[in-house]
Write a protein that holds these residues in place. Structure first.
Motif, PDB file in Angstrom:
ATOM      1  N   ASP A  29      70.338  38.953  79.832  1.00 23.62           N
ATOM      2  CA  ASP A  29      70.115  38.016  79.041  1.00 23.62           C
ATOM      3  C   ASP A  29      69.042  37.338  78.694  1.00 23.62           C
ATOM      4  O   ASP A  29      68.092  38.154  79.970  1.00 23.62           O
ATOM      5  CB  ASP A  29      71.300  36.619  79.081  1.00 23.62           C
ATOM      6  CG  ASP A  29      72.463  36.854  78.904  1.00 23.62           C
ATOM      7  OD1 ASP A  29      72.512  37.572  78.067  1.00 23.62           O
ATOM      8  OD2 ASP A  29      73.368  35.886  79.461  1.00 23.62           O
ATOM      9  N   VAL A  30      68.219  37.759  77.571  1.00 24.73           N
ATOM     10  CA  VAL A  30      67.101  37.652  77.405  1.00 24.73           C
ATOM     11  C   VAL A  30      66.400  35.841  77.180  1.00 24.73           C
ATOM     12  O   VAL A  30      67.622  35.522  76.376  1.00 24.73           O
ATOM     13  CB  VAL A  30      66.097  38.056  76.687  1.00 24.73           C
ATOM     14  CG1 VAL A  30      64.542  37.581  76.163  1.00 24.73           C
ATOM     15  CG2 VAL A  30      66.328  39.786  77.273  1.00 24.73           C
ATOM     16  N   PHE A  31      65.816  35.265  77.987  1.00 18.74           N
ATOM     17  CA  PHE A  31      65.761  34.080  77.454  1.00 18.74           C
ATOM     18  C   PHE A  31      64.193  33.349  77.118  1.00 18.74           C
ATOM     19  O   PHE A  31      63.284  33.628  77.823  1.00 18.74           O
ATOM     20  CB  PHE A  31      65.446  32.654  78.878  1.00 18.74           C
ATOM     21  CG  PHE A  31      67.363  33.088  78.946  1.00 18.74           C
ATOM     22  CD1 PHE A  31      68.658  31.991  78.862  1.00 18.74           C
ATOM     23  CD2 PHE A  31      67.380  34.157  80.204  1.00 18.74           C
ATOM     24  CE1 PHE A  31      69.600  33.176  79.101  1.00 18.74           C
ATOM     25  CE2 PHE A  31      69.424  34.342  80.255  1.00 18.74           C
ATOM     26  CZ  PHE A  31      70.149  32.980  80.227  1.00 18.74           C
ATOM     27  N   ASP A  32      63.869  32.222  76.441  1.00 17.77           N
ATOM     28  CA  ASP A  32      62.636  32.115  76.146  1.00 17.77           C
ATOM     29  C   ASP A  32      62.417  30.755  76.832  1.00 17.77           C
ATOM     30  O   ASP A  32      62.930  29.676  75.922  1.00 17.77           O
ATOM     31  CB  ASP A  32      62.166  31.468  74.328  1.00 17.77           C
ATOM     32  CG  ASP A  32      60.860  31.755  74.032  1.00 17.77           C
ATOM     33  OD1 ASP A  32      60.562  30.852  74.574  1.00 17.77           O
ATOM     34  OD2 ASP A  32      60.940  31.395  72.423  1.00 17.77           O
ATOM     35  N   VAL A  33      61.562  30.299  77.660  1.00 15.37           N
ATOM     36  CA  VAL A  33      62.213  29.277  78.362  1.00 15.37           C
ATOM     37  C   VAL A  33      60.770  28.655  77.884  1.00 15.37           C
ATOM     38  O   VAL A  33      60.243  27.420  79.239  1.00 15.37           O
ATOM     39  CB  VAL A  33      61.902  29.490  79.642  1.00 15.37           C
ATOM     40  CG1 VAL A  33      63.230  29.818  80.362  1.00 15.37           C
ATOM     41  CG2 VAL A  33      60.775  30.387  80.315  1.00 15.37           C
ATOM     42  N   GLU A  72      73.284  26.749  83.711  1.00 11.68           N
ATOM     43  CA  GLU A  72      73.848  26.032  82.904  1.00 11.68           C
ATOM     44  C   GLU A  72      72.927  26.011  81.337  1.00 11.68           C
ATOM     45  O   GLU A  72      72.790  25.934  80.122  1.00 11.68           O
ATOM     46  CB  GLU A  72      74.886  25.126  82.823  1.00 11.68           C
ATOM     47  CG  GLU A  72      75.209  24.166  81.768  1.00 11.68           C
ATOM     48  CD  GLU A  72      77.211  24.568  81.479  1.00 11.68           C
ATOM     49  OE1 GLU A  72      77.301  24.381  80.085  1.00 11.68           O
ATOM     50  OE2 GLU A  72      77.477  25.909  81.946  1.00 11.68           O
ATOM     51  N   LEU A  73      71.845  25.281  81.981  1.00 10.76           N
ATOM     52  CA  LEU A  73      71.005  24.665  81.419  1.00 10.76           C
ATOM     53  C   LEU A  73      69.979  25.965  80.924  1.00 10.76           C
ATOM     54  O   LEU A  73      69.238  25.361  79.635  1.00 10.76           O
ATOM     55  CB  LEU A  73      69.340  24.456  83.103  1.00 10.76           C
ATOM     56  CG  LEU A  73      68.768  23.239  82.845  1.00 10.76           C
ATOM     57  CD1 LEU A  73      68.369  22.410  83.781  1.00 10.76           C
ATOM     58  CD2 LEU A  73      67.106  24.637  82.417  1.00 10.76           C
ATOM     59  N   LEU A  74      69.790  27.024  81.913  1.00 12.28           N
ATOM     60  CA  LEU A  74      68.867  28.307  81.039  1.00 12.28           C
ATOM     61  C   LEU A  74      69.842  28.588  79.274  1.00 12.28           C
ATOM     62  O   LEU A  74      69.602  29.415  78.730  1.00 12.28           O
ATOM     63  CB  LEU A  74      69.575  29.678  82.264  1.00 12.28           C
ATOM     64  CG  LEU A  74      68.481  30.469  81.508  1.00 12.28           C
ATOM     65  CD1 LEU A  74      66.561  29.859  82.006  1.00 12.28           C
ATOM     66  CD2 LEU A  74      68.705  31.508  83.625  1.00 12.28           C
ATOM     67  N   ARG A  75      71.517  28.397  79.974  1.00 20.59           N
ATOM     68  CA  ARG A  75      71.962  29.186  78.473  1.00 20.59           C
ATOM     69  C   ARG A  75      71.315  28.412  77.032  1.00 20.59           C
ATOM     70  O   ARG A  75      71.143  29.298  75.695  1.00 20.59           O
ATOM     71  CB  ARG A  75      73.531  28.287  77.929  1.00 20.59           C
ATOM     72  CG  ARG A  75      74.997  29.068  77.311  1.00 20.59           C
ATOM     73  CD  ARG A  75      75.371  28.958  77.753  1.00 20.59           C
ATOM     74  NE  ARG A  75      76.987  28.970  78.919  1.00 20.59           N
ATOM     75  CZ  ARG A  75      77.153  28.258  79.275  1.00 20.59           C
ATOM     76  NH1 ARG A  75      78.039  27.684  78.642  1.00 20.59           N
ATOM     77  NH2 ARG A  75      77.549  29.114  80.654  1.00 20.59           N
ATOM     78  N   ASP A  76      71.040  27.038  76.662  1.00 20.91           N
ATOM     79  CA  ASP A  76      70.155  27.073  75.642  1.00 20.91           C
ATOM     80  C   ASP A  76      68.852  27.134  74.968  1.00 20.91           C
ATOM     81  O   ASP A  76      68.864  27.204  74.429  1.00 20.91           O
ATOM     82  CB  ASP A  76      70.013  25.405  75.531  1.00 20.91           C
ATOM     83  CG  ASP A  76      71.240  24.375  76.357  1.00 20.91           C
ATOM     84  OD1 ASP A  76      71.959  25.069  76.269  1.00 20.91           O
ATOM     85  OD2 ASP A  76      70.534  23.507  76.677  1.00 20.91           O
ATOM     86  N   TYR A  77      68.776  28.079  76.173  1.00 22.46           N
ATOM     87  CA  TYR A  77      67.462  29.190  75.990  1.00 22.46           C
ATOM     88  C   TYR A  77      68.004  30.839  75.235  1.00 22.46           C
ATOM     89  O   TYR A  77      66.279  31.274  75.457  1.00 22.46           O
ATOM     90  CB  TYR A  77      66.485  28.701  77.030  1.00 22.46           C
ATOM     91  CG  TYR A  77      65.425  27.534  77.130  1.00 22.46           C
ATOM     92  CD1 TYR A  77      64.450  26.834  76.964  1.00 22.46           C
ATOM     93  CD2 TYR A  77      66.450  26.961  78.591  1.00 22.46           C
ATOM     94  CE1 TYR A  77      64.379  25.445  76.720  1.00 22.46           C
ATOM     95  CE2 TYR A  77      66.475  25.606  78.662  1.00 22.46           C
ATOM     96  CZ  TYR A  77      65.404  25.203  77.779  1.00 22.46           C
ATOM     97  OH  TYR A  77      65.343  23.188  78.055  1.00 22.46           O
ATOM     98  N   LYS A  78      69.459  31.072  75.478  1.00 25.03           N
ATOM     99  CA  LYS A  78      69.270  32.640  75.170  1.00 25.03           C
ATOM    100  C   LYS A  78      68.056  33.186  73.756  1.00 25.03           C
ATOM    101  O   LYS A  78      68.990  31.968  73.051  1.00 25.03           O
ATOM    102  CB  LYS A  78      70.313  32.827  75.869  1.00 25.03           C
ATOM    103  CG  LYS A  78      70.681  34.482  75.249  1.00 25.03           C
ATOM    104  CD  LYS A  78      71.943  34.718  75.915  1.00 25.03           C
ATOM    105  CE  LYS A  78      72.276  35.874  75.247  1.00 25.03           C
ATOM    106  NZ  LYS A  78      74.032  36.329  76.226  1.00 25.03           N
ATOM    107  N   VAL A  79      67.518  34.350  73.825  1.00 25.87           N
ATOM    108  CA  VAL A  79      66.963  34.555  72.342  1.00 25.87           C
ATOM    109  C   VAL A  79      67.892  35.916  72.152  1.00 25.87           C
ATOM    110  O   VAL A  79      67.417  36.303  71.323  1.00 25.87           O
ATOM    111  CB  VAL A  79      66.130  34.672  72.677  1.00 25.87           C
ATOM    112  CG1 VAL A  79      65.244  32.787  72.369  1.00 25.87           C
ATOM    113  CG2 VAL A  79      64.958  35.034  73.086  1.00 25.87           C
TER     114      VAL A  79
END
Ligand code: MTE
Ligand code: MO
Length: 472
Positions: A29-33, A72-79
């Motif tokens: 998964d790729v995230f924009d944090v 869980e927290l990271l999930r919101d930032y998935k791009v």
């Protein structure tokens, strides 16, 4: 399930700063944090170390991350997701002597890739008293040898032709395990400050060619005694004081010449000096970069003598003939140049002088007005414990005493002290932060670099200076 765009690792790597957005990966998964950077409980500087790459190697260092709520927290930032062909690393090229080198932690600041030389970023160096193995500075002169532990043998040569050949199991079983918490420092630590005075030859180390671990292994003393070496060192009529113990590594150059170094026999036989043939580092087997399966650890002595991938130990009336004992790791007058240098005339560096450096804040940083925290390390060679660290915020005109952190093995002075100073700083100020340490013998650091400059850039231990501005 929503469909996400696919990215390559190279595309993710382009997002390393808040202005380019901060991307990281976890699994595929790729995230924009970007929006999370300022909220990171460990501080924005720490999460930015992982920017553009995978989170796993960083999370593995700090146990606080292995909790469900972090994922869980990271999930919101998935791009997005990584392209399917990005799963496995590219195959290594053959014919490259360094192709068999081990994988390394992405946080390391690489000074040279082949051979591999790297230091931890300053902000992580003083995060913990024991440096995590993955972040421990690495100083390799040659490719990392591939050692098969089952067939490994250590050759130990005493005087008079007596020799031992020890398997790894024999080294572990025949000799009691001894543990020492010791800091290793390369003679070239802080060399880049010396090159700013005048260019020197050598890797441009910043302040991170120093790290601390808890080492476990057999005492070199016990192994030498088992090989028939007599302990005459307390006897002033004996001449053992001038003898040496020579070490050779399994790493070799293209001509087959191995890395080598030596220490005086007196140190090797001293129970107080605690010289180890180490097979453990912070409770695990030695990592390949740090000498798997066995290395020497000489507490209080320059890193160069702690020979990794140890092949042989030999008692000898002369120092090691190795290049690194004879033609390197020696100090000279600032006027000595490459035409006039006489390596035979100077003693080999063994015990190191007193050292300290500021790890936070970083030079040129803009810090917030209010309370400033300055952090760093301090250490001295020869077991001379650090007794005090002085810090100045005005270039050395006025001083305060830093608070030294807990040291697990007080009284055995092999490990560094981490220190901290909190001080109020006014908005708009320009600070010239300086630190200097004092060891048990009241040795102090020189105030400037130029008078200790030497052509090889070793023993760089002047007051560390960090200019910063305070924001309005
Ligand atoms: N041992 C071998 N066999 N080969 C090396 O290149 N480098 C030396 C020493 N032992 C070296 C070696 C130097 S100069 C230093 S500073 C330390 O290992 C660094 O140890 P580290 O890489 O575990 O930090
Ligand atoms: Mo070194």
């Amino acid at each position: 399930a929503p469909r996400y765009p696919r990215y390559t690792r190279a595309e993710v790597a382009q997002h390393r700063t808040p202005s380019e957005r901060v991307w990281v990966t976890y699994g595929t998964d790729v995230f924009d944090v970007t929006e999370f950077v300022e909220l990171h409980p460990g501080g924005p500087d720490k999460i930015l170390l992982a920017a553009g790459g995978a989170l796993e190697p960083f999370w593995a260092l700090y146990a606080v991350h292995s909790q469900a709520h972090v994922l869980e927290l990271l999930r919101d930032y998935k791009v997005g997701e990584l392209s399917p062909d990005e799963a496995s690393p590219p195959p290594g090229d053959t014919g490259d002597p360094f192709a068999g080198d081990p994988p390394r932690h992405p946080a390391l600041r690489v000074n040279s890739l082949k051979p591999f030389n790297a230091e931890p970023p300053p902000e992580l160096l003083t995060q913990s008293f024991l440096t995590p193995n993955e972040l421990f500075f690495t100083r390799n002169h040659l490719p990392v040898p591939a050692v098969e532990p089952g067939s490994y043998r250590l050759r130990v040569e005493g005087p008079g032709g007596r020799a031992l050949s020890l398997s790894l199991a024999e080294l572990r079983q025949r000799f009691p395990k001894h543990e020492v918490t010791a800091t290793l420092q390369c003679a070239g630590n802080r060399r880049s400050e010396m090159s700013r005075v005048r260019p020197v030859k050598g890797l441009a180390w910043d302040i991170g060619a120093i790290s601390t671990a808890r080492w476990g292994g057999a005492r070199l003393r016990d192994v030498l005694l088992a090989a028939g070496v007599r302990d005459n060192t307390g006897d002033s009529t004996g001449d053992d004081n001038e003898w040496h113990v020579c070490f050779e590594g399994l790493d070799a150059d293209a001509s087959g010449t191995p890395y080598g170094a030596s220490i005086p026999l007196k140190r090797a036989l001293s129970a107080e000096a605690e010289v180890l043939l180490a097979y453990e580092m912070n409770g695990t087997e030695l990592p390949r970069d740090h000498g798997f399966p066995v290395r020497v650890v000489v507490p209080g002595v320059v890193g160069a003598r702690s020979v990794k991938w140890l092949r042989s130990v030999a008692v000898s009336p002369a120092e090691s003939p190795s290049h690194w004992q004879q033609k390197d790791y020696k100090g000279f007058c600032p006027s000595v140049d490459w035409d006039s240098v006489d390596f035979g005339a100077a003693p080999a560096i063994q015990e190191l002088p007193v050292q300290s450096a500021i790890t936070e804040p970083r030079p040129g940083a803009a810090v917030a007005a209010g309370e400033l925290t300055v952090k760093g390390y301090a250490w001295s060679g020869g077991g001379r414990e650090v007794v005090r660290v002085d810090v100045s915020l005005d270039g050395g005109r006025t001083w305060r005493e830093a608070e030294l952190g807990p040291r697990p093995e007080r009284g055995r002075g092999w490990a560094w002290a981490l220190w901290e100073l909190r001080a109020p700083v006014p908005a708009g100020a320009r600070l010239d932060i300086v630190c200097k340490a004092v060891d048990r013998s009241y040795n102090v650091q020189p105030d400037s670099v130029a008078p200790i400059w030497n052509l090889r850039g070793v023993l760089s231990n002047a007051w560390h200076r960090v200019p910063v501005t305070v924001t309005r």
